[in-house]
Structure formats: C-alpha cells, structure tokens
Motif scaffolding. Structure first.
Motif, PDB file in Angstrom:
ATOM      1  N   ALA A 134       0.834  -1.204   0.000  1.00 32.52           N
ATOM      2  CA  ALA A 134       0.000   0.000   0.000  1.00 32.52           C
ATOM      3  C   ALA A 134       0.871   1.257   0.000  1.00 32.52           C
ATOM      4  CB  ALA A 134      -0.926  -0.011   1.206  1.00 32.52           C
ATOM      5  N   ILE A 135       1.956   1.230   0.755  1.00 29.83           N
ATOM      6  CA  ILE A 135       2.868   2.381   0.795  1.00 29.83           C
ATOM      7  C   ILE A 135       3.505   2.603  -0.568  1.00 29.83           C
ATOM      8  CG2 ILE A 135       5.047   3.207   1.778  1.00 29.83           C
ATOM      9  CD1 ILE A 135       4.164   1.783   4.418  1.00 29.83           C
ATOM     10  N   ARG A 136       3.852   1.539  -1.265  1.00 31.92           N
ATOM     11  CA  ARG A 136       4.400   1.692  -2.622  1.00 31.92           C
ATOM     12  C   ARG A 136       3.363   2.330  -3.546  1.00 31.92           C
ATOM     13  NH1 ARG A 136       6.742  -3.402  -1.518  1.00 31.92           N
ATOM     14  NH2 ARG A 136       5.143  -4.506  -2.729  1.00 31.92           N
ATOM     15  N   ALA A 138       1.263   4.398  -2.712  1.00 33.91           N
ATOM     16  CA  ALA A 138       1.197   5.805  -2.314  1.00 33.91           C
ATOM     17  C   ALA A 138       2.498   6.541  -2.600  1.00 33.91           C
ATOM     18  CB  ALA A 138       0.846   5.907  -0.834  1.00 33.91           C
ATOM     19  N   GLY A 139       3.293   6.002  -3.477  1.00 39.84           N
ATOM     20  CA  GLY A 139       4.542   6.665  -3.851  1.00 39.84           C
ATOM     21  C   GLY A 139       5.588   6.627  -2.764  1.00 39.84           C
ATOM     22  N   GLY A 140       5.558   5.575  -1.941  1.00 42.03           N
ATOM     23  CA  GLY A 140       6.541   5.444  -0.868  1.00 42.03           C
ATOM     24  C   GLY A 140       6.245   6.307   0.342  1.00 42.03           C
ATOM     25  N   ARG A 141       5.008   6.826   0.428  1.00 40.67           N
ATOM     26  CA  ARG A 141       4.639   7.732   1.528  1.00 40.67           C
ATOM     27  C   ARG A 141       3.686   7.039   2.498  1.00 40.67           C
ATOM     28  NH1 ARG A 141       2.169  12.286  -2.261  1.00 40.67           N
ATOM     29  NH2 ARG A 141       1.371  10.344  -3.169  1.00 40.67           N
ATOM     30  N   PRO A 142       4.170   6.510   3.605  1.00 40.35           N
ATOM     31  CA  PRO A 142       3.269   5.884   4.574  1.00 40.35           C
ATOM     32  C   PRO A 142       2.239   6.857   5.117  1.00 40.35           C
ATOM     33  CG  PRO A 142       5.479   6.142   5.500  1.00 40.35           C
ATOM     34  CD  PRO A 142       5.586   6.439   4.045  1.00 40.35           C
ATOM     35  N   GLY A 143       2.566   8.143   5.088  1.00 45.20           N
ATOM     36  CA  GLY A 143       1.640   9.162   5.566  1.00 45.20           C
ATOM     37  C   GLY A 143       0.469   9.423   4.647  1.00 45.20           C
TER      38      GLY A 143
END
Length: 234
Positions: A134-136, A138-143
């Motif tokens: 899921a973070i991937r 989101a472009g590597g943004r866990p936030g």
C-alpha cells in the motif's frame, strides 16, 4: 477705466478651464478561487470494502469520496473481493499489475483470516507485506495510507448460531496486531470495530444477508475515516 477693469475680469473668467472630473475607479475583481487538487484514491480489501449486498454507491470508499469531494478526493480504484484473505489480496494485487501511484490508499483486510481460523502470527506477517505494498502505491509515503479495523461480525445477525464471544475475542487479537503493524510503519489506523458492535440490535445497519453492512452503517465508517484522510492530505 471702469470698462477696462470689467473687460479684464471677463477675460479672466473666460480663460479659466473647467475642473476635470476625477478618473473613474476600477472595481477590483474578487480573487480567483484556487483549483482543488485532484486526489487519486485506491481502496484495497475484501467484502467489507466492496460493500457486499448493497449498491456500489453505498460502499464506504465511495461515500468517503463524496464526503471528501471538496478536498478533491476522487472515486476510488478498488482491488477487493468477497472472501479474500491477506494472502489472496496480495496475489490479486500482483495479478492486476497496477503500476499507478495514488495520493491516498486505504486497506481493510483480515476478517477472512479470522473466519478461516488462521493464526494471528500469519496475519501479522502477511499484513506487513500488504501495508508495504500500500505504501508503494502511495509513492513510498506511509503518511498517505490508512487502514480500517476489522468489523466484529460476531455481533451481526448472521452470527447468532456462532460462538459470538470467541469471535469478538479473536477479532480483538487480529485488530491489535493490525494496529501495531500500522504504528511501526507510520500508517494511520481507523477504529470502526466499535461502530459495528454498537449496530448489533439495529437491523437497518445490516445488508440483507445479516453479515455485511448497509449503506447507512457504512456512512459512519466514511465519516470516521474522513478527518483522518484530510489530516493525511495536509
């Protein structure tokens, strides 16, 4: 002499230029409203994500998009299916080969792991991988990722002939593991389990199958998730 003075006065008045009118002032235009940024959104999950038994417009992710329309949240792309466990969702994501990046990603998964009697440890390991996926997205943004907790289907009409207390206990264990994994990866966690327990005695909160939830109930999930999503988008 008097005539000369009078003539001079007449000449003086005749040469005086009329006072010009002040230049008209331009009315300032109101400032243009800034364009709303379009927020692409991906929803990952199982039957609770796709709102089994109710119209698509009632699915909580679509309700979230409507509630967040002024924030620019778009109708989500969805990878979800009834019955999926964490492993099956991960396999479906790989098969979909979706290479897009999203501004917002949600995850809701785990009820079928519990229903099939899979160990919490297995769920934890597979969920960690899903959260990283899921973070991937989101472009590597866990936030930019948030997870909804697992509903307590043990309090649903469908579960009347099941061991409801055991289901509730296990759901708590799965949710505790999910919350810990989210915290470690910096992913927001949204508790909607309490809402599902409060719905136990209200038939209007459930879909016709008595197991899944009505649009009326899922609106509460969307309302619970909206401030979290807005915070993530700041």
């Amino acid at each position: 002499m008097r005539l000369l003075v009078l003539f001079s006065l007449l000449i003086g008045f005749g040469c005086t230029e009329p006072t010009a009118d002040p230049a008209p002032r331009a009315t300032p235009l109101p400032p243009a409203k800034p364009a709303v940024t379009q927020i692409s959104y991906l929803a990952l999950g199982d039957s609770y994500t796709i709102g089994e038994g109710v119209p698509a417009t009632d699915w909580w992710g679509l309700q979230l998009a409507r509630l967040g329309q002024t924030d620019g949240i778009q109708t989500p792309d969805i990878i979800a299916r009834t019955g999926w466990t964490t492993a099956e969702l991960q396999e479906a994501i790989k098969s979909a080969n979706n290479q897009n990046t999203y501004e917002l990603v949600s995850l809701m998964i785990g009820v079928n792991n519990q229903y099939r009697g899979q160990p919490v440890a297995t769920y934890r390991t597979e969920l960690r991988e899903l959260l990283q996926t899921a973070i991937r997205f989101a472009g590597g943004r866990p936030g930019r990722v948030f997870m909804l907790s697992i509903p307590d289907w043990g309090r649903s009409p469908y579960a009347r002939n099941y061991d409801q207390e055991r289901i509730t206990m296990e759901i708590n264990q799965f949710n505790a593991a999910a919350q810990q994994e989210c915290r470690q990866l910096g992913v927001a966690y949204v508790n909607i389990t309490d809402l599902t327990r409060a719905a136990a005695d209200d038939a209007t909160q459930f879909a016709p199958d008595g197991l899944h939830y009505s649009g009326k109930h899922m609106q509460q999930w969307a309302q619970q998730a909206l401030p979290v999503a807005r915070q993530l988008l700041q």
